[in-house]
Design a protein around this motif. Structure first.
Motif, PDB file in Angstrom:
ATOM      1  N   THR A 198      33.736  33.313  39.350  1.00  0.00           N
ATOM      2  CA  THR A 198      33.665  34.322  40.415  1.00  0.00           C
ATOM      3  C   THR A 198      32.218  34.752  40.601  1.00  0.00           C
ATOM      4  O   THR A 198      31.298  34.036  40.214  1.00  0.00           O
ATOM      5  CB  THR A 198      34.603  35.529  40.158  1.00  0.00           C
ATOM      6  OG1 THR A 198      34.096  36.322  39.086  1.00  0.00           O
ATOM      7  CG2 THR A 198      36.012  35.064  39.848  1.00  0.00           C
ATOM      8  N   GLY A 199      31.980  35.921  41.223  1.00  0.00           N
ATOM      9  CA  GLY A 199      30.617  36.353  41.497  1.00  0.00           C
ATOM     10  C   GLY A 199      30.136  35.888  42.862  1.00  0.00           C
ATOM     11  O   GLY A 199      30.924  35.445  43.703  1.00  0.00           O
ATOM     12  N   PHE A 234      39.537  29.692  40.170  1.00  0.00           N
ATOM     13  CA  PHE A 234      40.232  30.973  40.190  1.00  0.00           C
ATOM     14  C   PHE A 234      41.053  31.066  41.469  1.00  0.00           C
ATOM     15  O   PHE A 234      40.535  30.858  42.566  1.00  0.00           O
ATOM     16  CB  PHE A 234      39.197  32.088  40.115  1.00  0.00           C
ATOM     17  CG  PHE A 234      39.761  33.468  40.217  1.00  0.00           C
ATOM     18  CD1 PHE A 234      40.560  33.994  39.225  1.00  0.00           C
ATOM     19  CD2 PHE A 234      39.469  34.259  41.319  1.00  0.00           C
ATOM     20  CE1 PHE A 234      41.070  35.282  39.320  1.00  0.00           C
ATOM     21  CE2 PHE A 234      39.963  35.543  41.429  1.00  0.00           C
ATOM     22  CZ  PHE A 234      40.764  36.055  40.425  1.00  0.00           C
ATOM     23  N   PRO A 235      42.355  31.390  41.410  1.00  0.00           N
ATOM     24  CA  PRO A 235      43.215  31.318  42.585  1.00  0.00           C
ATOM     25  C   PRO A 235      43.229  32.571  43.455  1.00  0.00           C
ATOM     26  O   PRO A 235      43.717  32.541  44.585  1.00  0.00           O
ATOM     27  CB  PRO A 235      44.600  31.098  41.978  1.00  0.00           C
ATOM     28  CG  PRO A 235      44.537  31.834  40.677  1.00  0.00           C
ATOM     29  CD  PRO A 235      43.127  31.642  40.176  1.00  0.00           C
ATOM     30  N   GLY A 236      42.704  33.666  42.954  1.00  0.00           N
ATOM     31  CA  GLY A 236      42.717  34.898  43.735  1.00  0.00           C
ATOM     32  C   GLY A 236      41.586  34.930  44.745  1.00  0.00           C
ATOM     33  O   GLY A 236      40.784  33.993  44.848  1.00  0.00           O
ATOM     34  N   PRO A 237      41.491  36.003  45.538  1.00  0.00           N
ATOM     35  CA  PRO A 237      40.387  36.136  46.485  1.00  0.00           C
ATOM     36  C   PRO A 237      39.052  36.093  45.756  1.00  0.00           C
ATOM     37  O   PRO A 237      38.902  36.664  44.675  1.00  0.00           O
ATOM     38  CB  PRO A 237      40.632  37.520  47.113  1.00  0.00           C
ATOM     39  CG  PRO A 237      42.080  37.809  46.880  1.00  0.00           C
ATOM     40  CD  PRO A 237      42.426  37.158  45.592  1.00  0.00           C
ATOM     41  N   ALA A 238      38.075  35.388  46.345  1.00  0.00           N
ATOM     42  CA  ALA A 238      36.733  35.382  45.768  1.00  0.00           C
ATOM     43  C   ALA A 238      36.228  36.812  45.691  1.00  0.00           C
ATOM     44  O   ALA A 238      36.532  37.635  46.561  1.00  0.00           O
ATOM     45  CB  ALA A 238      35.810  34.510  46.614  1.00  0.00           C
ATOM     46  N   ARG A 239      35.415  37.125  44.654  1.00  0.00           N
ATOM     47  CA  ARG A 239      35.040  38.506  44.415  1.00  0.00           C
ATOM     48  C   ARG A 239      33.762  38.604  43.592  1.00  0.00           C
ATOM     49  O   ARG A 239      33.339  37.644  42.942  1.00  0.00           O
ATOM     50  CB  ARG A 239      36.159  39.232  43.674  1.00  0.00           C
ATOM     51  CG  ARG A 239      36.364  38.708  42.241  1.00  0.00           C
ATOM     52  CD  ARG A 239      37.680  39.165  41.669  1.00  0.00           C
ATOM     53  NE  ARG A 239      38.805  38.628  42.440  1.00  0.00           N
ATOM     54  CZ  ARG A 239      40.008  39.181  42.454  1.00  0.00           C
ATOM     55  NH1 ARG A 239      40.262  40.254  41.733  1.00  0.00           N
ATOM     56  NH2 ARG A 239      40.973  38.642  43.173  1.00  0.00           N
ATOM     57  N   TRP A 240      33.168  39.785  43.635  1.00  0.00           N
ATOM     58  CA  TRP A 240      32.071  40.101  42.728  1.00  0.00           C
ATOM     59  C   TRP A 240      32.387  41.454  42.080  1.00  0.00           C
ATOM     60  O   TRP A 240      33.222  42.214  42.566  1.00  0.00           O
ATOM     61  CB  TRP A 240      30.734  40.165  43.451  1.00  0.00           C
ATOM     62  CG  TRP A 240      30.593  41.303  44.439  1.00  0.00           C
ATOM     63  CD1 TRP A 240      31.006  41.327  45.741  1.00  0.00           C
ATOM     64  CD2 TRP A 240      30.011  42.584  44.190  1.00  0.00           C
ATOM     65  NE1 TRP A 240      30.725  42.530  46.320  1.00  0.00           N
ATOM     66  CE2 TRP A 240      30.105  43.328  45.398  1.00  0.00           C
ATOM     67  CE3 TRP A 240      29.406  43.175  43.083  1.00  0.00           C
ATOM     68  CZ2 TRP A 240      29.621  44.634  45.501  1.00  0.00           C
ATOM     69  CZ3 TRP A 240      28.930  44.475  43.191  1.00  0.00           C
ATOM     70  CH2 TRP A 240      29.034  45.183  44.394  1.00  0.00           C
ATOM     71  N   GLY A 241      31.756  41.727  40.926  1.00  0.00           N
ATOM     72  CA  GLY A 241      31.974  42.996  40.252  1.00  0.00           C
ATOM     73  C   GLY A 241      33.298  43.104  39.536  1.00  0.00           C
ATOM     74  O   GLY A 241      33.761  44.209  39.240  1.00  0.00           O
ATOM     75  N   GLY A 242      33.948  41.968  39.242  1.00  0.00           N
ATOM     76  CA  GLY A 242      35.217  41.990  38.517  1.00  0.00           C
ATOM     77  C   GLY A 242      35.004  42.093  37.015  1.00  0.00           C
ATOM     78  O   GLY A 242      33.877  42.261  36.526  1.00  0.00           O
ATOM     79  N   VAL A 243      36.097  42.013  36.258  1.00  0.00           N
ATOM     80  CA  VAL A 243      36.037  42.071  34.800  1.00  0.00           C
ATOM     81  C   VAL A 243      36.853  40.924  34.216  1.00  0.00           C
ATOM     82  O   VAL A 243      37.705  40.335  34.892  1.00  0.00           O
ATOM     83  CB  VAL A 243      36.567  43.407  34.246  1.00  0.00           C
ATOM     84  CG1 VAL A 243      35.703  44.567  34.691  1.00  0.00           C
ATOM     85  CG2 VAL A 243      38.023  43.633  34.656  1.00  0.00           C
ATOM     86  N   GLY A 244      36.613  40.630  32.942  1.00  0.00           N
ATOM     87  CA  GLY A 244      37.378  39.606  32.253  1.00  0.00           C
ATOM     88  C   GLY A 244      37.487  39.917  30.770  1.00  0.00           C
ATOM     89  O   GLY A 244      36.622  40.586  30.200  1.00  0.00           O
TER      90      GLY A 244
END
Length: 268
Positions: free
Chosen positions: A3-4, A30-40
């Motif tokens: 992501t990012g 990753f199957p969800g919407p592309a994103r930034w600022g997520g966590v893991g």
């Protein structure tokens, strides 16, 4: 890791780093919407990714599980709190923890995810100042949280969370000499019972070591790559790693640096 963003494009590709071969291997996207600022966070042989902001400026609360064995993703229960970005996440025992971050109001809640029941449980609210872009490090059975910013004010307090008692404990704040650790989006990881923090959102590259036994910080040299913000850090065995990130002018990095705390470094 995945992501990012890359320049103005959000990404959903996913990669694994092989420490023995010193090589990156592409995995299922990753199957969800592309994103930034997520966590893991990781629990056993499963990885979990969620939250963040999509390309339209929407804060997200969805979560997904990645299986190392099958190289497949599946959507799991949405995060129990409000949608947000720049949160913290960590794993202790068989549960993952997510909290704080920017939900338009800067949140202080903390939630635990149980993969056995696919459910989120609200834990004791964080007792320090609200913040975004904080660092979270797990040493032993405690998680240590600090740095970050609150309404533009860089913070230097340091806290521990005990999941057994579900309590927050105030620890030794960063001193004036360590003021350049104050800031958001720094890098933190743990090696051999000690924590390491560097590259908060400023121009200093000093690496600082936290000893939970003495509750004190000491300098451990400097990050030897180019200064960067929004980079990614992790540890494998007795080594720490820093990669990615960029500069305010828009330059992006894809290099990878390894940190060995057993090797003496120059002290700034």
């Amino acid at each position: 890791m995945g992501t990012g963003s890359s320049q103005y494009n959000l990404l959903n590709d996913f990669w694994a780093y092989d420490q023995i071969k010193n090589a990156w291997v592409e995995k299922a996207s990753f199957p969800g919407p592309a994103r930034w600022g997520g966590v893991g966070f990781a629990i056993g042989d499963k990885g979990y990714i969620g939250l963040g902001m999509d390309a339209y400026g929407n804060r997200l609360n969805d979560f997904y599980e990645y299986s190392l064995i099958t190289n497949q993703w599946r959507r799991i229960a949405d995060f129990g709190g409000t949608a947000r970005l720049s949160a913290i996440s960590f794993t202790i025992g068989a549960k993952g923890y997510v909290g704080l971050g920017d939900d338009l109001h800067n949140a202080k809640d903390l939630w635990a995810y149980d993969p056995d029941t696919d459910s989120w449980q609200k834990m004791t609210t964080y007792t320090g100042p609200v913040r975004v872009g904080a660092v979270a490090i797990v040493i032993g059975t405690l998680a240590y949280i600090g740095t970050g910013s609150n309404q533009g004010e860089n913070l230097n307090d340091w806290w521990a969370y005990d999941p057994i008692s579900d309590l927050w404990l105030r620890k030794h704040d960063l001193t004036t000499d360590q003021s350049y650790l104050k800031g958001r989006d720094g890098v933190g990881f743990a090696i051999n019972g000690k924590g390491y923090v560097c590259l908060s959102n400023n121009t200093d590259k000093s690496v600082w070591e936290y000893d939970p036994v003495t509750d004190l910080w000491s300098t451990r040299g400097v990050f030897e790559g180019s200064y960067r913000a929004n980079s990614f850090g992790f540890s494998l065995g007795t080594k720490g790693y820093i990669t990615m990130g960029g500069t305010p002018s828009g330059s992006l990095y894809n290099d990878l640096f390894e940190f060995d705390p057993s090797i003496p470094q120059d002290i700034p």
